[in-house]
Scaffold this active site. Structure first.
Site, PDB file in Angstrom:
ATOM      1  N   LYS A 167      79.704  40.450  42.813  1.00  0.00           N
ATOM      2  CA  LYS A 167      80.676  40.949  41.836  1.00  0.00           C
ATOM      3  C   LYS A 167      81.393  42.189  42.344  1.00  0.00           C
ATOM      4  CE  LYS A 167      79.197  38.638  37.775  1.00  0.00           C
ATOM      5  NZ  LYS A 167      78.851  38.573  36.374  1.00  0.00           N
TER       6      LYS A 167
ATOM      7  N   LYS B 124      77.507  27.898  42.180  1.00  0.00           N
ATOM      8  CA  LYS B 124      77.095  27.578  40.807  1.00  0.00           C
ATOM      9  C   LYS B 124      78.302  27.488  39.875  1.00  0.00           C
ATOM     10  CE  LYS B 124      76.474  31.918  38.382  1.00  0.00           C
ATOM     11  NZ  LYS B 124      76.443  32.051  36.973  1.00  0.00           N
TER      12      LYS B 124
ATOM     13  N   LYS C   7      81.709  30.755  34.587  1.00  0.00           N
ATOM     14  CA  LYS C   7      82.868  30.903  33.696  1.00  0.00           C
ATOM     15  C   LYS C   7      83.886  31.877  34.263  1.00  0.00           C
ATOM     16  CE  LYS C   7      79.720  33.342  30.657  1.00  0.00           C
ATOM     17  NZ  LYS C   7      78.917  33.116  29.478  1.00  0.00           N
TER      18      LYS C   7
HETATM   19  P1  ATP Z   1      79.435  34.346  35.485  1.00  0.00           P
HETATM   20  O1  ATP Z   1      79.214  33.147  36.333  1.00  0.00           O
HETATM   21  O2  ATP Z   1      80.838  34.618  35.160  1.00  0.00           O
HETATM   22  O3  ATP Z   1      78.647  35.535  35.916  1.00  0.00           O
HETATM   23  P2  ATP Z   1      77.759  32.976  33.795  1.00  0.00           P
HETATM   24  O4  ATP Z   1      78.398  31.637  33.672  1.00  0.00           O
HETATM   25  O5  ATP Z   1      76.617  33.160  34.739  1.00  0.00           O
HETATM   26  O6  ATP Z   1      78.854  34.000  34.075  1.00  0.00           O
HETATM   27  P3  ATP Z   1      76.229  34.431  31.814  1.00  0.00           P
HETATM   28  O7  ATP Z   1      76.569  34.881  30.469  1.00  0.00           O
HETATM   29  O8  ATP Z   1      76.139  35.482  32.840  1.00  0.00           O
HETATM   30  O9  ATP Z   1      77.287  33.381  32.322  1.00  0.00           O
HETATM   31  O10 ATP Z   1      74.899  33.564  31.782  1.00  0.00           O
HETATM   32  C1  ATP Z   1      74.255  33.040  30.647  1.00  0.00           C
HETATM   33  C2  ATP Z   1      73.056  32.220  31.064  1.00  0.00           C
HETATM   34  O11 ATP Z   1      73.476  31.017  31.715  1.00  0.00           O
HETATM   35  C3  ATP Z   1      72.118  32.909  32.061  1.00  0.00           C
HETATM   36  O12 ATP Z   1      70.783  32.641  31.713  1.00  0.00           O
HETATM   37  C4  ATP Z   1      72.454  32.279  33.379  1.00  0.00           C
HETATM   38  O13 ATP Z   1      71.363  32.298  34.272  1.00  0.00           O
HETATM   39  C5  ATP Z   1      72.761  30.848  32.940  1.00  0.00           C
HETATM   40  N1  ATP Z   1      73.652  30.170  33.892  1.00  0.00           N
HETATM   41  C6  ATP Z   1      74.861  30.611  34.282  1.00  0.00           C
HETATM   42  N2  ATP Z   1      75.434  29.758  35.143  1.00  0.00           N
HETATM   43  C7  ATP Z   1      74.545  28.730  35.299  1.00  0.00           C
HETATM   44  C8  ATP Z   1      74.558  27.530  36.071  1.00  0.00           C
HETATM   45  N3  ATP Z   1      75.595  27.224  36.821  1.00  0.00           N
HETATM   46  N4  ATP Z   1      73.482  26.715  36.001  1.00  0.00           N
HETATM   47  C9  ATP Z   1      72.429  27.028  35.221  1.00  0.00           C
HETATM   48  N5  ATP Z   1      72.353  28.148  34.471  1.00  0.00           N
HETATM   49  C10 ATP Z   1      73.396  28.997  34.495  1.00  0.00           C
END
Ligand code: ATP
Ligand code: LTN
Length: 340
Positions: free
Chosen positions: A123, A203, A206
């Site tokens: 980040k 991964k 969002k």
């Molecule tokens: P960003 O990727 O923008 O950092 P994010 O999609 O990871 O955001 P968060 O709010 O940070 O969203 O995560 C919420 C939950 O979703 C966390 O427990 C995170 O580990 C899980 N998570 C996020 N992306 C994935 C993924 N691709 N597969 C499985 N779990 C995920």
């Protein structure tokens, strides 16, 4: 018997994608029966990346509705009376104890531990080197420790942060006497890391540059079909699970498995000799069917938003009472003079 405490958090981005849902939120919902669940919207974490104030407020409310639509059962009012079957859904910034304990934990966190965090490195490359981004994991540790949390269901990307939380809990307990429960991460192996649809080496995220990277829980059927249709695959043409050489198809098959509860073998058999277009169309149908009830519930909540603030106020009241009590013990143990 008292249920074990579970806490987890999600940032208020206004979107929940199927990676968030399968990796984390589905577990929060399922474990409500057996655990005392704290579901937190991590707005203090969100501002480690620049946010537009109006959008942040809007996204926070959207996230509450999304979590309720996914099945988090929190009701305004009764939760504050301690109804044991309801979850505590709250916004992080409504509970000042998080920032206060976060500060205390900063003072026992070696800088090197924060600098080596993968999420920080990634980040920071995008948004620049800010102290808040560096200290993100100590705030997350405070979120968890304040509630004497035993279980933290998260995706694989949060594993490192959970390890640091455990280290800090042990360090604090050793130095100042038993204060915090040392929590465990709950990482669902099969869905811990759902990959991006447009790039199966990273991964699903969002904050990806293109919305073709993910399926949002609120995507319309046509949008779901379109995104699945253009999802990356390979030129082999057989629906076969090969994590190493067929990463795109393997990812789609894991998504299929998670939403259908069917083993990979059954999916392979079902689509044997049928090609990718057929498989993708089946997957899109499955997603549309499974997301429909969530979308319906979300629409209902949007038509009548009157209960949303009640849920959050009740959640904040409950969360504050638990967090303040842990914080008071921690401050006493550190040696702060109590206020008369
Ligand atoms: P960003 O990727 O923008 O950092 P994010 O999609 O990871 O955001 P968060 O709010 O940070 O969203 O995560 C919420 C939950 O979703 C966390 O427990 C995170 O580990 C899980 N998570 C996020 N992306 C994935 C993924 N691709 N597969 C499985 N779990 C995920
Ligand atoms: N950093 C987490 C969100 C988060 C969280 C938490 C998760 C903030 N505080 C406490 C579990 C427990 C993320 O998903 N990016």
């Amino acid at each position: 018997m008292q249920k074990p405490t579970l806490l987890s958090g999600i940032q208020p981005s206004g979107v929940i994608h199927i990676g968030n849902y399968l990796g984390a939120i589905k577990q929060w919902v399922e474990l409500q029966k057996t655990h005392h669940v704290f579901a937190m919207i991590a707005d203090l974490h969100a501002i480690t990346i620049p946010q537009e104030p109006e959008k942040l407020r809007e996204n926070t409310l959207r996230m509450v509705k999304l979590l309720v639509a996914c099945g988090i059962s929190a009701k305004g009012g009764s939760v504050s009376d301690g109804n044991p079957d309801e979850s505590v859904l709250f916004v992080q910034s409504h509970v000042p104890a998080h920032t206060e304990l976060g500060w205390i934990l900063n003072t026992i966190t070696p800088l090197g531990e924060l600098e080596r965090m993968t999420q920080f490195k990634e980040k920071q490359e995008k948004s620049g080197l800010y102290a808040g981004l560096l200290n993100y994991p100590t705030l997350m540790a405070a979120d968890i420790l304040l509630y004497q949390t035993e279980v933290v269901p998260v995706g694989e990307d949060q594993e490192q942060h959970l390890e640091l939380t455990r280290t800090l809990a042990n360090k604090f307990n050793n130095r100042f006497g038993e204060t915090f429960i040392v929590p465990k991460a709950l990482i669902q192996k099969d869905t811990a890391r759902i990959m991006g649809l447009d790039d199966s080496s990273k991964k699903m995220s969002k904050s990806a540059t293109s919305a073709n990277n993910y399926i949002s829980l609120l995507d319309e059927p046509d949008e779901i079909r379109r995104k699945i249709k253009i999802a990356v695959t390979d030129s082999d043409g057989t629906v076969r699970y090969d994590e190493e050489h067929k990463t795109g198809i393997a990812n789609l098959m894991r998504i299929y498995r998670a939403f259908s509860d069917k083993p990979l073998e059954e999916i392979e058999n079902k689509y044997a000799g049928k090609g990718y277009a057929n498989f993708k169309s089946g997957l899109a149908d499955l997603l549309i069917e499974k997301l429909e009830p969530i979308q319906k519930k979300y629409e209902e909540l949007t038509k009548d938003e009157s209960g949303i603030m009640d849920i959050l106020m009740a959640g904040a009241k409950h969360a504050n009472s638990v967090a303040e009590s842990s914080l008071a013990t921690a401050k006493k143990n550190v040696g702060f003079l109590a206020r008369e």
